[in-house]
Every structure is written in structure tokens, then in C-alpha cells.
Design a protein around this motif. Structure first.
Motif: not given
Length: 125
Positions: A49, A60, A70, A81
Motif C-alpha cells: 500500500s 493498495y 493505510i 497500516m
């Protein structure tokens, strides 16, 4: 020079959750786009990500979309994350990285200027 330190890894059962943190120091944090990458044994490093510095838009990998989130807190110089519904396939060393640019990319790790030391995530029963 930006320094990055990851934390939050560990051992978790399948279906569990972890939240990784990437704490930055040494430079103005909000001018960097941040990416999370992971590397499993015998596999290449892959992008998971990332989040833009320009507008906080996120990207992502398909394998984690809908499970990982994230986010960044520029006041705390930290990127997070959140990882939910973890599977054994998520087992890897997770690295955060900083790119001096407005827009992040997960395609090429070599675009990133600074890296943390990594944190181990193990998903196992």
C-alpha cells in the motif's frame, strides 16, 4: 536525511489483526509519500500500500484491498497500516519507505529514497 522505524509486527492467528506503525524523524515528514512493502522468504519484495503526500490518496495491492488500510498522521510523523483478516500468505517482513514526491507508487521499490529496518509479521495457528 529521513529515518524510519517500523513497529507493531508479531505473531497472529489467521483471521486476526495487527496495526503496523512507521515513525519518521530527521526531516519534514509531510513532503514524503510513504509506501509499505513486504518480502516473504524466497520471494521478491512487493508493494502492499502507499499514501500520497499531496492529497493523502491511497493505493493498495489487489491481494490486500479491503483488508488493509493505510493512513498517516503528519502531526505525529507516523504512517499506520491496519491489517485485518490476516492469512498465512501475509507472512513476511514489512518495510515502510519514503519517496520525496507528491504521488506514491507500489510498482518500483527503487523509487523510494529511505527505508526502515522492517518488522516481521507471522500469521500462523
Amino acid at each position: 536525511q529521513l529515518q524510519l522505524v517500523e513497529s507493531g509486527g508479531g505473531l497472529v492467528q489467521p483471521g486476526g489483526s495487527l496495526r503496523l506503525s512507521c515513525a519518521a524523524s530527521g526531516d519534514t515528514f509531510d513532503i514524503y509519500s510513504i509506501g509499505w512493502f513486504r518480502q516473504a522468504p524466497g520471494k521478491e519484495r512487493e508493494g502492499v500500500s502507499c499514501i500520497n503526500s499531496a492529497d493523502d490518496l491511497t493505493k493498495y495491492a489487489g491481494s490486500v484491498k479491503g483488508r488493509f488500510t493505510i493512513s498517516r498522521d503528519n502531526a505525529k510523523n507516523t504512517v499506520y497500516m491496519q491489517m485485518n483478516s490476516l492469512t498465512p500468505e501475509d507472512t513476511a517482513i514489512y518495510y515502510c519507505a519514503a519517496d520525496f514526491g507528491y504521488f506514491c507508487s507500489m510498482d518500483n521499490p527503487y523509487e523510494y529514497d529511505f527505508w526502515g529496518q522492517g518488522t516481521q509479521v507471522t500469521v500462523s495457528s
